[in-house]
Design a protein around this motif. Structure first.
Motif, PDB file in Angstrom:
ATOM      1  N   LEU A 160     -32.586 -24.986  18.629  1.00  0.00           N
ATOM      2  CA  LEU A 160     -31.177 -25.009  19.025  1.00  0.00           C
ATOM      3  C   LEU A 160     -30.283 -24.810  17.803  1.00  0.00           C
ATOM      4  CD1 LEU A 160     -31.265 -28.018  21.509  1.00  0.00           C
ATOM      5  CD2 LEU A 160     -30.828 -25.615  22.112  1.00  0.00           C
ATOM      6  N   LEU A 201     -24.826 -32.717  23.237  1.00  0.00           N
ATOM      7  CA  LEU A 201     -24.934 -31.670  22.235  1.00  0.00           C
ATOM      8  C   LEU A 201     -24.040 -30.493  22.572  1.00  0.00           C
ATOM      9  CD1 LEU A 201     -26.664 -29.140  23.514  1.00  0.00           C
ATOM     10  CD2 LEU A 201     -28.587 -30.591  22.983  1.00  0.00           C
ATOM     11  N   LEU A 240     -32.717 -38.866  19.860  1.00  0.00           N
ATOM     12  CA  LEU A 240     -33.678 -38.731  20.950  1.00  0.00           C
ATOM     13  C   LEU A 240     -34.886 -39.634  20.751  1.00  0.00           C
ATOM     14  CD1 LEU A 240     -33.550 -34.885  21.644  1.00  0.00           C
ATOM     15  CD2 LEU A 240     -32.406 -36.733  22.896  1.00  0.00           C
ATOM     16  N   VAL A 273     -28.413 -23.438  26.744  1.00  0.00           N
ATOM     17  CA  VAL A 273     -29.150 -24.541  26.130  1.00  0.00           C
ATOM     18  C   VAL A 273     -30.582 -24.555  26.650  1.00  0.00           C
ATOM     19  CG1 VAL A 273     -29.325 -27.063  25.927  1.00  0.00           C
ATOM     20  CG2 VAL A 273     -27.098 -25.934  25.673  1.00  0.00           C
ATOM     21  N   ARG A 274     -30.738 -24.412  27.947  1.00  0.00           N
ATOM     22  CA  ARG A 274     -32.069 -24.452  28.562  1.00  0.00           C
ATOM     23  C   ARG A 274     -32.976 -23.329  28.047  1.00  0.00           C
ATOM     24  NH1 ARG A 274     -33.280 -26.876  33.676  1.00  0.00           N
ATOM     25  NH2 ARG A 274     -31.039 -27.021  33.784  1.00  0.00           N
ATOM     26  N   ARG A 300     -29.849 -35.262  15.894  1.00  0.00           N
ATOM     27  CA  ARG A 300     -30.349 -35.086  17.273  1.00  0.00           C
ATOM     28  C   ARG A 300     -31.742 -35.679  17.420  1.00  0.00           C
ATOM     29  NH1 ARG A 300     -33.934 -32.443  19.852  1.00  0.00           N
ATOM     30  NH2 ARG A 300     -34.523 -31.344  17.963  1.00  0.00           N
ATOM     31  N   ALA A 301     -32.628 -35.364  16.487  1.00  0.00           N
ATOM     32  CA  ALA A 301     -33.998 -35.863  16.564  1.00  0.00           C
ATOM     33  C   ALA A 301     -34.048 -37.392  16.493  1.00  0.00           C
ATOM     34  CB  ALA A 301     -34.843 -35.246  15.446  1.00  0.00           C
ATOM     35  N   THR A 337     -24.006 -26.266  21.295  1.00  0.00           N
ATOM     36  CA  THR A 337     -24.671 -25.244  20.489  1.00  0.00           C
ATOM     37  C   THR A 337     -23.737 -24.065  20.251  1.00  0.00           C
ATOM     38  OG1 THR A 337     -25.599 -23.994  22.339  1.00  0.00           O
ATOM     39  CG2 THR A 337     -26.883 -25.891  21.539  1.00  0.00           C
ATOM     40  N   ALA A 340     -35.797 -23.671  22.813  1.00  0.00           N
ATOM     41  CA  ALA A 340     -36.581 -24.878  22.519  1.00  0.00           C
ATOM     42  C   ALA A 340     -35.768 -25.824  21.638  1.00  0.00           C
ATOM     43  CB  ALA A 340     -37.883 -24.492  21.822  1.00  0.00           C
ATOM     44  N   ALA A 341     -36.003 -27.112  21.782  1.00  0.00           N
ATOM     45  CA  ALA A 341     -35.205 -28.135  21.094  1.00  0.00           C
ATOM     46  C   ALA A 341     -35.100 -27.890  19.590  1.00  0.00           C
ATOM     47  CB  ALA A 341     -35.781 -29.526  21.363  1.00  0.00           C
ATOM     48  N   ASP A 342     -36.196 -27.602  18.936  1.00  0.00           N
ATOM     49  CA  ASP A 342     -36.166 -27.426  17.483  1.00  0.00           C
ATOM     50  C   ASP A 342     -35.486 -26.132  17.050  1.00  0.00           C
ATOM     51  OD1 ASP A 342     -37.395 -29.864  17.099  1.00  0.00           O
ATOM     52  OD2 ASP A 342     -39.410 -29.004  16.943  1.00  0.00           O
TER      53      ASP A 342
END
Length: 150
Positions: free
Chosen positions: A125, A99, A91, A117-118, A87-88, A101, A121-123
Motif C-alpha cells: 500500500l 488508512l 494492526l 485499497v482492496r 500501520r503494522a 492511500t 497487498a497490505a505491504d
C-alpha cells in the motif's frame, strides 16, 4: 483540558482520557492533501467505538451544532517507512485503524476508494495517512518515534 503539544500528549489532569487518537500523514504531501487526508481519517476514527463522540453543541442563541470527537486528536508527520511501521504496529495490536492511500486521490467516490485499497497487498500500500484509536499505552507504542506535525 490543556494540551502539552511539546510532549505530544494531553497534560496531566483529572480529565485525562484513557484512550488516544493519533493521525499520521505523510510529510511530503501538499497542504491541501494533508488536510484532506486528516479529515477523512478523523471521520473513520469517529466510528471506532460507540462512545468516541461527544455530545451535540448549542450556543447561547439556541443554534444546534454537530457533536465532535470527545477527546483531542494528535497529528503526526512521517515518511513512507514511518507510515508503514505505524500501520503494522496498529494492526499487530488489533487497534482500530483507518488508512488513506495515494491511489485514493485518483478516485471520486467511496466505492472506488475501497476498490483501490482492496487491489493492493497490505505491504505494498502507498500510504499517505494512518489513524489509530485505542488505549493510551498501546497507541503510544504504535506512534513511538514520530514527531507532532507542524
Amino acid at each position: 483540558m490543556s494540551t502539552d503539544l511539546t510532549a505530544g500528549t494531553p497534560a496531566e489532569t483529572a480529565d485525562r482520557f484513557p484512550t488516544k487518537i493519533a493521525i499520521v500523514v505523510r510529510e511530503d504531501l501538499a497542504t491541501w492533501q494533508k488536510l484532506n487526508v486528516t479529515a477523512f481519517l478523523a471521520s473513520g476514527i469517529a466510528h471506532a467505538s460507540d462512545d468516541i463522540m461527544g455530545k451535540r453543541y448549542e450556543d447561547a442563541s439556541a443554534n444546534d451544532y454537530l457533536a465532535l470527537l470527545r477527546e483531542p486528536v494528535l497529528c503526526f508527520a512521517a515518511d513512507s517507512a514511518g507510515l508503514a511501521r505505524t500501520r503494522a504496529r496498529a494492526l499487530s495490536r488489533e487497534l482500530p485503524t483507518a488508512l488513506y492511500t495515494a491511489d485514493m486521490f485518483t478516485t471520486g467516490n467511496d466505492d472506488d476508494n475501497r476498490a483501490v485499497v482492496r487491489a493492493v497487498a497490505a505491504d505494498d500500500l502507498d500510504l499517505v495517512g494512518v489513524a489509530v484509536h485505542g488505549p493510551r499505552k498501546p497507541v503510544d507504542k504504535v506512534i513511538k518515534g514520530l514527531k507532532l506535525h507542524g
